[in-house]
Scaffold this active site. Structure first.
Site, PDB file in Angstrom:
ATOM      1  N   GLY A  15       0.828  -1.157   0.101  1.00  0.00           N
ATOM      2  CA  GLY A  15      -0.153  -0.003  -0.148  1.00  0.00           C
ATOM      3  C   GLY A  15       0.885   0.984  -0.047  1.00  0.00           C
ATOM      4  CE  LYS A  21       4.798  -3.327   8.429  1.00  0.00           C
ATOM      5  NZ  LYS A  21       5.595  -3.437   7.453  1.00  0.00           N
ATOM      6  CB  THR A  27      -3.985  -2.475   7.186  1.00  0.00           C
ATOM      7  OG1 THR A  27      -3.383  -1.688   6.199  1.00  0.00           O
ATOM      8  CG2 THR A  27      -4.752  -1.934   8.258  1.00  0.00           C
ATOM      9  CG  ASN A  29      -2.983  -2.046   1.848  1.00  0.00           C
ATOM     10  OD1 ASN A  29      -2.560  -2.152   3.159  1.00  0.00           O
ATOM     11  ND2 ASN A  29      -3.284  -1.042   1.265  1.00  0.00           N
ATOM     12  CD  GLU A  78      -5.792  -0.001   3.928  1.00  0.00           C
ATOM     13  OE1 GLU A  78      -4.981  -0.182   5.060  1.00  0.00           O
ATOM     14  OE2 GLU A  78      -5.778   0.961   3.268  1.00  0.00           O
ATOM     15  CE1 TYR A  90       3.190  -4.942   2.085  1.00  0.00           C
ATOM     16  CE2 TYR A  90       5.427  -5.377   3.012  1.00  0.00           C
ATOM     17  CZ  TYR A  90       4.358  -4.543   2.897  1.00  0.00           C
ATOM     18  OH  TYR A  90       3.974  -3.400   3.530  1.00  0.00           O
ATOM     19  NE  ARG A 103     -14.376   2.571  13.609  1.00  0.00           N
ATOM     20  CZ  ARG A 103     -13.601   3.019  12.797  1.00  0.00           C
ATOM     21  NH1 ARG A 103     -13.944   3.941  11.807  1.00  0.00           N
ATOM     22  NH2 ARG A 103     -12.421   3.003  12.674  1.00  0.00           N
ATOM     23  CE  LYS A 106     -15.990   9.992  13.683  1.00  0.00           C
ATOM     24  NZ  LYS A 106     -16.360  10.181  15.019  1.00  0.00           N
ATOM     25  CG  PHE A 108     -11.271   9.420  14.199  1.00  0.00           C
ATOM     26  CD1 PHE A 108     -12.289   9.096  15.099  1.00  0.00           C
ATOM     27  CD2 PHE A 108     -11.238   8.200  13.134  1.00  0.00           C
ATOM     28  CE1 PHE A 108     -12.894   7.962  15.112  1.00  0.00           C
ATOM     29  CE2 PHE A 108     -11.850   7.271  12.984  1.00  0.00           C
ATOM     30  CZ  PHE A 108     -12.775   6.994  14.033  1.00  0.00           C
TER      31      PHE A 108
HETATM   32  P1  ADP Z   1       1.104  -1.045   3.417  1.00  0.00           P
HETATM   33  O1  ADP Z   1       1.027   0.463   3.200  1.00  0.00           O
HETATM   34  O2  ADP Z   1       2.323  -1.657   2.550  1.00  0.00           O
HETATM   35  O3  ADP Z   1       0.222  -1.960   3.308  1.00  0.00           O
HETATM   36  P2  ADP Z   1       1.229  -1.236   6.338  1.00  0.00           P
HETATM   37  O4  ADP Z   1       2.073  -0.352   7.256  1.00  0.00           O
HETATM   38  O5  ADP Z   1      -0.268  -1.003   6.323  1.00  0.00           O
HETATM   39  O6  ADP Z   1       1.967  -1.094   4.938  1.00  0.00           O
HETATM   40  O7  ADP Z   1       1.720  -2.609   6.621  1.00  0.00           O
HETATM   41  C1  ADP Z   1       1.130  -3.759   6.266  1.00  0.00           C
HETATM   42  C2  ADP Z   1       2.118  -5.019   6.159  1.00  0.00           C
HETATM   43  O8  ADP Z   1       2.620  -5.410   7.316  1.00  0.00           O
HETATM   44  C3  ADP Z   1       1.521  -6.347   5.456  1.00  0.00           C
HETATM   45  O9  ADP Z   1       1.303  -6.444   4.231  1.00  0.00           O
HETATM   46  C4  ADP Z   1       2.228  -7.377   6.193  1.00  0.00           C
HETATM   47  O10 ADP Z   1       3.152  -7.905   5.419  1.00  0.00           O
HETATM   48  C5  ADP Z   1       2.830  -6.696   7.315  1.00  0.00           C
HETATM   49  N1  ADP Z   1       2.260  -7.252   8.837  1.00  0.00           N
HETATM   50  C6  ADP Z   1       2.660  -7.549   9.950  1.00  0.00           C
HETATM   51  N2  ADP Z   1       2.094  -7.560  10.867  1.00  0.00           N
HETATM   52  C7  ADP Z   1       0.763  -7.663  10.187  1.00  0.00           C
HETATM   53  C8  ADP Z   1      -0.545  -7.892  11.067  1.00  0.00           C
HETATM   54  N3  ADP Z   1      -0.721  -8.221  12.231  1.00  0.00           N
HETATM   55  N4  ADP Z   1      -1.669  -7.656  10.191  1.00  0.00           N
HETATM   56  C9  ADP Z   1      -1.752  -7.342   8.813  1.00  0.00           C
HETATM   57  N5  ADP Z   1      -0.281  -6.997   8.215  1.00  0.00           N
HETATM   58  C10 ADP Z   1       0.954  -7.097   9.107  1.00  0.00           C
HETATM   59 MG    MG Z   2      -1.736  -1.520   4.706  1.00  0.00          MG
END
Ligand code: ADP
Ligand code: MG
Length: 135
Positions: A15, A21, A27, A29, A78, A90, A103, A106, A108
């Site tokens: 994403g 993070k 999340t 994606n 996500e 990934y 929900r 929205k 925040f």
């Molecule tokens: P991005 O914008 O690339 O999605 P994120 O900050 O949302 O970056 O981090 C997502 C990535 O973190 C996921 O694709 C996965 O590889 C890793 N990850 C590690 N722990 C988790 C978790 N508990 N739930 C979802 N993704 C996680």
């Molecule tokens: Mg993400």
């Protein structure tokens, strides 16, 4: 909501690489095929369900949102895997079942409010999926 439970499978893509993070809530994606196949009636919002990554089942909190990278014309899906303690995944495949709606989306007023809303979403997801995970 009649459409639930809704099952899908797809690949974890990159994403923005920001947001998740930093908020303590990464999340995963999902790829375009998941987004294109989403039923129209699945509205934008936060959902709970379960997801399987490499044979392990997790509770999940999930959002369907609008992607600012595509002028909010394309959706994003996500998934936060609750209690997942491993590294990045990934490119892996994820299968999931959306079970219920938590929900609407929205904006925040502050980062703190967003973080506490996310914490509550995770609590709801955890609580509502306890029985599924026992099966
Ligand atoms: P991005 O914008 O690339 O999605 P994120 O900050 O949302 O970056 O981090 C997502 C990535 O973190 C996921 O694709 C996965 O590889 C890793 N990850 C590690 N722990 C988790 C978790 N508990 N739930 C979802 N993704 C996680
Ligand atoms: Mg993400």
């Amino acid at each position: 909501m009649q459409i639930l439970p809704y099952r899908f499978e797809g690949e974890v893509v990159r994403g923005f690489g920001r947001g998740g993070k930093e908020l303590g809530c990464p999340t995963a994606n999902m790829d375009d095929s998941v987004i294109q196949n989403l039923p129209e009636s699945l509205q934008v919002g936060v959902y709970y369900g379960t997801a399987i990554l490499e044979g392990e089942k997790y509770s999940m909190a999930m959002s369907i949102g609008w992607n600012p990278q595509y002028q909010n014309e394309k959706k994003t899906v996500e998934i936060h895997l609750i209690d997942y303690a491993g590294g990045d995944f990934y490119g892996k495949r994820l299968s999931a079942v959306i079970i219920g709606f938590i929900r609407e989306m929205k904006s925040f007023g502050s980062l703190g409010e967003l973080k506490s809303a996310i914490a509550k979403d995770i609590e709801v997801a955890r609580r509502e999926t306890v029985d599924q995970n026992k099966l």
